[in-house]
Design a protein around this motif. Structure first.
Motif, PDB file in Angstrom:
ATOM      1  N   ASP A   1     -21.138   4.099 -25.861  1.00  9.50           N
ATOM      2  CA  ASP A   1     -21.139   3.331 -24.621  1.00  9.50           C
ATOM      3  C   ASP A   1     -21.496   1.890 -24.979  1.00  9.50           C
TER       4      ASP A   1
ATOM      5  N   LYS B   1     -22.051  10.241 -26.414  1.00 10.68           N
ATOM      6  CA  LYS B   1     -21.687   9.426 -25.263  1.00 10.68           C
ATOM      7  C   LYS B   1     -22.522   8.151 -25.223  1.00 10.68           C
ATOM      8  N   GLN B   2     -23.810   8.265 -25.529  1.00  8.01           N
ATOM      9  CA  GLN B   2     -24.688   7.091 -25.543  1.00  8.01           C
ATOM     10  C   GLN B   2     -24.304   6.123 -26.662  1.00  8.01           C
TER      11      GLN B   2
ATOM     12  N   THR C   1     -30.483   9.741 -31.965  1.00  5.48           N
ATOM     13  CA  THR C   1     -29.945   8.562 -31.277  1.00  5.48           C
ATOM     14  C   THR C   1     -30.298   7.286 -32.030  1.00  5.48           C
TER      15      THR C   1
ATOM     16  N   GLN D   1     -24.212  14.493 -25.420  1.00  6.61           N
ATOM     17  CA  GLN D   1     -24.920  13.418 -24.727  1.00  6.61           C
ATOM     18  C   GLN D   1     -25.180  12.235 -25.657  1.00  6.61           C
ATOM     19  N   ILE D   2     -25.584  12.534 -26.901  1.00  8.49           N
ATOM     20  CA  ILE D   2     -25.898  11.456 -27.850  1.00  8.49           C
ATOM     21  C   ILE D   2     -24.634  10.684 -28.223  1.00  8.49           C
TER      22      ILE D   2
ATOM     23  N   ARG E   1     -24.445   0.256 -23.104  1.00  9.29           N
ATOM     24  CA  ARG E   1     -25.755   0.801 -23.475  1.00  9.29           C
ATOM     25  C   ARG E   1     -26.191   0.298 -24.844  1.00  9.29           C
TER      26      ARG E   1
END
Length: 251
Positions: free
Chosen positions: A133, A129-130, A92, A126-127, A136
């Motif tokens: 975003d 998506k982060q 990330t 998940q990463i 975020r």
């Protein structure tokens, strides 16, 4: 975001870097339209430092030219990267560093997307998506600690084997050159002093001229007001049926 103090990949594979891009005459000509291409985007991110090792993302094969796509008509830039290990906890942070680098350097019209290569990480969904975003990412870059960490990885280390800064070696200068330098320095000081005095005198003269002008203007206004007052008295005398000339003669 907590950074692990233990190395997860103790012995990473180091890859050969691509050659530096050769500039053409058209690249230096501002009159020739020049769209941003994939190589230019890759050159922006290839030198980002890895969070764990004193190596760049290109040297660890985290980013490559094939993973960069750009659409100048749609103004979109997409970058894919691969962590060195499938369970890398720094994935990330690496993606955020890439995204921050592109946001800060590319024109604002481009929409940037950063994703992990498919199958390169156990938490790629998940990463990804982060990293994409917008809210975020904005919040992360507003965090002072995290922003400082990201900025530290943006630094380019051209020579990683040298940990000390080279100091300048004093050079022997001929007495003639030294005398010339001191002469120029003294001449500059004298000129500065003379110029300062000249400017002061000029300002004092301008200030005195302004004072004289204001004073004369005030005198003219007083004289004009007196003339108006006398004329008003004459008008009042005439209105009252008194000859103003006779009243002046009596006085």
């Amino acid at each position: 975001m907590e950074l692990s103090s233990e190395l997860q990949n103790l012995n990473p594979t180091i890859y050969e870097c691509t050659e530096e891009r050769t500039l053409q005459e058209s690249d230096l000509n501002n009159d020739v339209p020049d769209n941003i291409d994939c190589r230019e985007v890759f050159d922006l991110i290839r030198t980002i430092n890895d969070p764990e090792h004193p190596l760049t993302l290109e040297e660890l094969h985290v980013v490559d030219l094939e993973g960069v796509t750009i659409d100048n008509e749609a103004n979109t830039v997409q970058v894919q990267f691969r962590p060195t290990i499938p369970h890398c906890s720094m994935a990330t942070l690496i993606g955020l560093s890439i995204r921050a680098k592109l946001i800060y350097t590319l024109p604002t019209r481009y929409k940037v997307g950063v994703n992990i290569y498919e199958g390169a990480h156990i938490q790629e969904v998940q990463i990804n998506k982060q990293l994409n975003d917008k809210e975020r990412v904005t919040a992360a870059l507003e965090n002072k600690h995290l922003c400082a960490v990201v900025n530290r990885y943006q630094l380019i280390k051209k020579n990683r084997k040298e940990n000390t800064m080279a100091t300048a070696v004093p050079r022997n200068v001929s007495p003639l050159i030294r005398a010339g330098r001191w002469s120029l320095l003294l001449a500059g000081l004298v000129y500065g002093r003379v110029h300062l005095n000249t400017v002061k005198k000029r300002e004092e003269h301008a200030r005195q001229h302004e004072i004289d002008h204001v004073t004369q203007h005030a005198i003219d206004q007083i004289a004009e007001q007196k003339i108006k007052a006398d004329q008003s008295m004459i008008d009042l005398a005439i209105a009252a049926g008194v000859d103003p000339n006779k009243s002046k003669a009596k006085h």
